[in-house]
Motif scaffolding. Structure first.
Motif, short mmCIF file in Angstrom:
data_model
loop_
_atom_site.label_atom_id
_atom_site.label_comp_id
_atom_site.label_asym_id
_atom_site.label_seq_id
_atom_site.Cartn_x
_atom_site.Cartn_y
_atom_site.Cartn_z
N LYS A 173 0.82 -1.22 0.00
CA LYS A 173 0.00 0.00 0.00
C LYS A 173 0.85 1.26 0.00
O LYS A 173 0.61 2.20 -0.77
CB LYS A 173 -0.95 0.01 1.22
N THR A 174 1.84 1.30 0.88
CA THR A 174 2.70 2.48 0.94
C THR A 174 3.49 2.63 -0.36
O THR A 174 3.63 3.74 -0.89
CB THR A 174 3.66 2.39 2.16
N THR A 175 3.95 1.51 -0.90
CA THR A 175 4.68 1.55 -2.17
C THR A 175 3.80 2.13 -3.27
O THR A 175 4.25 2.97 -4.07
CB THR A 175 5.15 0.12 -2.55
N PHE A 214 1.47 11.93 5.28
CA PHE A 214 2.25 10.73 5.57
C PHE A 214 1.80 10.08 6.87
O PHE A 214 1.23 10.73 7.75
CB PHE A 214 3.74 11.08 5.67
N GLN A 215 2.12 8.79 6.96
CA GLN A 215 1.73 8.03 8.15
C GLN A 215 2.30 8.66 9.42
O GLN A 215 1.64 8.75 10.43
CB GLN A 215 2.24 6.58 7.98
N ASP A 216 3.55 9.11 9.34
CA ASP A 216 4.16 9.73 10.53
C ASP A 216 4.21 11.26 10.39
O ASP A 216 4.97 11.93 11.06
CB ASP A 216 5.55 9.14 10.77
N TYR A 256 -3.64 9.84 1.71
CA TYR A 256 -3.27 9.59 3.11
C TYR A 256 -2.69 8.19 3.21
O TYR A 256 -3.27 7.24 2.67
CB TYR A 256 -4.48 9.61 4.04
N ASP A 257 -1.60 8.06 3.95
CA ASP A 257 -1.06 6.74 4.26
C ASP A 257 -1.42 6.40 5.70
O ASP A 257 -0.92 7.04 6.63
CB ASP A 257 0.46 6.71 4.06
N GLU A 258 -2.29 5.43 5.88
CA GLU A 258 -2.69 4.94 7.22
C GLU A 258 -3.07 6.09 8.15
O GLU A 258 -2.45 6.28 9.21
CB GLU A 258 -1.53 4.14 7.85
N PRO A 259 -4.12 6.83 7.82
CA PRO A 259 -4.45 8.00 8.64
C PRO A 259 -4.89 7.68 10.06
O PRO A 259 -4.93 8.58 10.90
CB PRO A 259 -5.58 8.68 7.87
#
Ligand SMILES: Nc1ncnc2c1ncn2[C@@H]1O[C@H](COP(=O)(O)OP(=O)(O)O)[C@@H](O)[C@H]1O
Ligand SMILES: [Mg+2]
Length: 214
Positions: A40-42, A81-83, A158-161
């Motif tokens: 997913k992030t990729t 980003f996730q972080d 959004y990555d893993e919000p």
């Protein structure tokens, strides 16, 4: 509308994305759901130009674009980003106005006014002079959303919000995302959280790690 066709990516000979196709319609929310390691992030990094795909076609509103082209990336597709990746040495206001002034060459007064509007809208009207370390996780995320919106993206990703947040903040993030949808924003969310996806998504695309597919 964002369209991705036949997106492939491998790392060290190991295929992670095997010809992914997706479409995010204008004003809609597409959630890409899958377990950790599914790519997913990729996928998000390829769409936002942070990773170079092995193959794939990308278009926005029917016009093809190169996510790694200097113009396409920063201006058209925003990322949370996730972080969060806030600049730790910059205040909330500076985090939000940096790219509009440096990249878009926006006038500082106008950029500041727009940042204030975004902060008010996101319930952070009194936080502009604080630094990231002085904020809670949920507040940092909202600053990251404001920072992305300040670039006037056509699509916000959004990555893993929900992953860095307390479970009781999931509803707040969902409300922010649905509020932006009401304003017409097109959004792409990757998450392992199927319940969250079902709460916000217009469409859900499920991805699996390739070694679990048959
Ligand atoms: N830069 C990289 N180099 C090598 N392998 C990577 C790299 N980035 C991701 N991977 C691998 O690709 C797979 C998918 O990772 P990722 O996209 O982070 O999945 P997800 O976000 O769904 O958890 C994982 O096996 C991961 O180890
Ligand atoms: Mg991930």
């Amino acid at each position: 509308m964002l369209e991705v066709r036949n997106l492939k990516k491998s790392f060290g000979g190991r295929q992670i994305l095997n010809g992914v196709d997706l479409t995010v319609e204008d004003g809609k929310i597409l959630c890409i759901v899958g377990p950790s390691g599914a790519g997913k992030t990729t996928l998000l990094r390829c769409i936002t130009g942070l990773e170079s795909p092995d193959s794939g076609e990308f278009s926005i509103d029917g016009r093809s674009f190169n996510p790694q082209g200097t113009e396409a990336n920063d201006r058209v597709i925003g990322v949370v980003f996730q972080d969060f990746k806030l600049f730790p040495n910059l205040s909330v206001m500076e985090n939000i106005t940096l790219a509009p002034t440096m990249v878009l060459k926006k006038d500082k007064t106008a950029a500041t006014a727009e940042a204030k509007r975004l902060l008010d809208e996101l319930g952070l009207g009194d936080k502009e002079d604080l630094y990231p370390y002085q904020l809670s996780g949920g507040q940092k995320q909202r600053v990251a959303i404001a920072r992305a919106l300040a670039m006037k993206p056509k699509i916000l990703c959004y990555d893993e919000p929900t992953s860095a947040l307390d479970p009781n903040l999931r509803k707040d993030v969902a409300n922010i995302i649905l509020g932006l949808k009401k304003d017409g924003m097109t959004q792409l969310i990757v998450t392992h959280d199927l319940d969250f996806a079902e709460d916000v998504a217009d469409d859900i695309l499920k991805v699996k790690p390739l070694d679990q597919q048959n």
